[in-house]
Every structure is written in C-alpha cells, then in structure tokens.
Motif scaffolding. Structure first.
Motif, PDB file in Angstrom:
ATOM      1  N   LYS A   5      86.945 -15.441  50.967  1.00 31.68           N
ATOM      2  CA  LYS A   5      88.316 -15.892  50.792  1.00 31.68           C
ATOM      3  C   LYS A   5      88.401 -17.357  50.389  1.00 31.68           C
ATOM      4  CE  LYS A   5      90.296 -12.535  54.026  1.00 31.68           C
ATOM      5  NZ  LYS A   5      91.083 -12.349  55.254  1.00 31.68           N
ATOM      6  N   ARG A  82      96.839 -19.645  49.448  1.00 35.18           N
ATOM      7  CA  ARG A  82      96.344 -18.271  49.362  1.00 35.18           C
ATOM      8  C   ARG A  82      96.159 -17.798  47.926  1.00 35.18           C
ATOM      9  NH1 ARG A  82      96.470 -15.105  53.977  1.00 35.18           N
ATOM     10  NH2 ARG A  82      97.327 -16.138  55.820  1.00 35.18           N
ATOM     11  N   GLU A  83      96.948 -18.336  47.027  1.00 40.92           N
ATOM     12  CA  GLU A  83      96.847 -17.943  45.619  1.00 40.92           C
ATOM     13  C   GLU A  83      95.452 -18.179  45.064  1.00 40.92           C
ATOM     14  OE1 GLU A  83      98.865 -19.091  41.291  1.00 40.92           O
ATOM     15  OE2 GLU A  83      99.652 -19.966  43.144  1.00 40.92           O
ATOM     16  N   TRP A  85      92.608 -18.005  46.935  1.00 38.03           N
ATOM     17  CA  TRP A  85      91.581 -17.355  47.746  1.00 38.03           C
ATOM     18  C   TRP A  85      90.995 -16.211  46.921  1.00 38.03           C
ATOM     19  CZ3 TRP A  85      93.643 -16.597  53.444  1.00 38.03           C
ATOM     20  CH2 TRP A  85      93.966 -17.853  53.975  1.00 38.03           C
TER      21      TRP A  85
END
Length: 220
Positions: A5, A82-83, A85
């Motif tokens: 991630k 998060r974009e 990961w």
C-alpha cells in the motif's frame, strides 16, 4: 500487505536511501527524475514539507531534509494520500478473473507476490500511459542478471557459490522465472485483447513480470 500500500513512499525513502540530514540544498546536484516524481506526488495531494530531492557528493539519489528547516509539531515531512497507495485492490476484474481461472486450470495456488507482480507488470507494459509511470521512473534500472552472474563479479567461484545461501537464492530465482514463463506470461498473452495489452510478444510480457517481481522482492 502494508508495504504494497505504501509503495510510492518506499520509492522515495528506501530506494532513494533516505538521509534525514541537515544538508544545504546547494550541496546537492539537481535530480530531474526525482524532482518530477516529487512534483507528481504533490500534484495528487501529498503533503511534502522541508525536503528536497537531489544527488549527493557520493552520487546517491536521496530525499534530504532542507537546510535550516524546522519540523512541525508532529514531525511529519511526507504524507501520502490513499490515491497514491499502490495495492492489490487496484487490480482490474479482468486481470483478477484471468489469474483466478489460471489457478483453477493449473491446479497451483499463486502467492500474493505473484498476483501483485502481475498487476505491476500490466502497468509497466503501459509505459508512459501508466498513471504510475513517475513512480517507476524513480526505481533503479531492471537488473536481468542472475544471482550467480552477479556474485561472479565479486570473484566468488562456482564451488563457493553452490555451497551456500547463493545456491538457495539462485534456485528461488529459477523457480520464479519458470512460474512466470510457464503460467502467468502465456495466460496474459492469451487474454491480451481483454486485458488491453498491446504487445504480441510473450517475451516482452515475461520481462515485465520479472521486473515487477524484482520490485516486489526488494520491498518497494
């Protein structure tokens, strides 16, 4: 797993040999590739504070703490949204179905690293069209040499090589290559139209898989 991630973070930190040192930016040589990757990360919402990317006097690319800068209250210098990961959840349904069908027909269960390598290989095959191209550009060049070939450069003779850990690593390498060559590369080529793969050469797909596997096994 967690390291999948945070792959872009490790690209900036582990692969760049992170030096959290108070070095003046004037002491660094400009690194266009690293700077472009850092700009890409920032353009997608990453918070980057008080760090610069450059090449030091020893020729090593690094992420450096800017001279005279002060850490904030939480001490954060890099925060990745998060974009950015890179993880198994990004696998398309077409690729997932292809790998699941291959597992059933071959009777072999594939480890997560193999599936993640397939995902990375798909992105590597896209070249400049891949969203992750700035991340891949920052990685060390793909080393296609075998373990035995690498150690021969250090004067390790064959008897020494075959007697120790190097033999185990070499056998692992052979098994991984056979796995990609016999199973995953042909499956991806067979489904190339569904998966959007442009090349018609299995050797090109195999090379992308081996490069992706090298990225995974280096824990990037």
């Amino acid at each position: 797993s967690m390291w999948h991630k945070f792959a872009p973070v490790f690209a900036l930190v582990c692969y760049c040999e992170f030096f959290c040192l108070t070095l003046g930016s004037q002491m660094l040589i400009e690194d266009p590739i690293g700077s472009r990757t850092l700009k890409w990360v920032k353009s997608h919402g990453a918070e980057v504070k008080n760090i610069v990317v450059g090449i030091n006097a020893f020729g090593r690319r690094g992420v450096f703490f800017d001279h005279g800068a002060q850490l904030g209250e939480n001490g954060s210098v890099l925060s990745i949204p998060r974009e950015l990961w890179l993880h198994e959840g990004l696998m398309s349904s077409e690729l997932n179905n292809t790998l699941n069908e291959l597992e059933q027909t071959s009777g072999q269960g594939f480890e997560k690293a193999s599936k993640f390598s397939a995902l990375l290989a798909m992105e590597l095959l896209k070249g400049s069209k891949s969203f992750w191209e700035p991340y891949f550009a920052m990685l060390p060049p793909f080393d296609s040499a075998t373990t035995e070939e690498r150690y021969s450069l250090y004067g390790v003779n064959r008897s020494q090589y075959l007697s120790g850990l190097w033999r185990h690593r070499s056998q692992q390498e052979i098994n991984v290559r056979e796995h990609y060559e016999k199973h995953i590369a042909p499956a991806l080529l067979n489904q190339r139209s569904v998966l959007g793969i442009e090349t018609t050469h299995q050797a090109v797909i195999l090379n992308a898989l081996l490069q992706a596997d090298q990225i995974c096994r280096r824990r990037v």
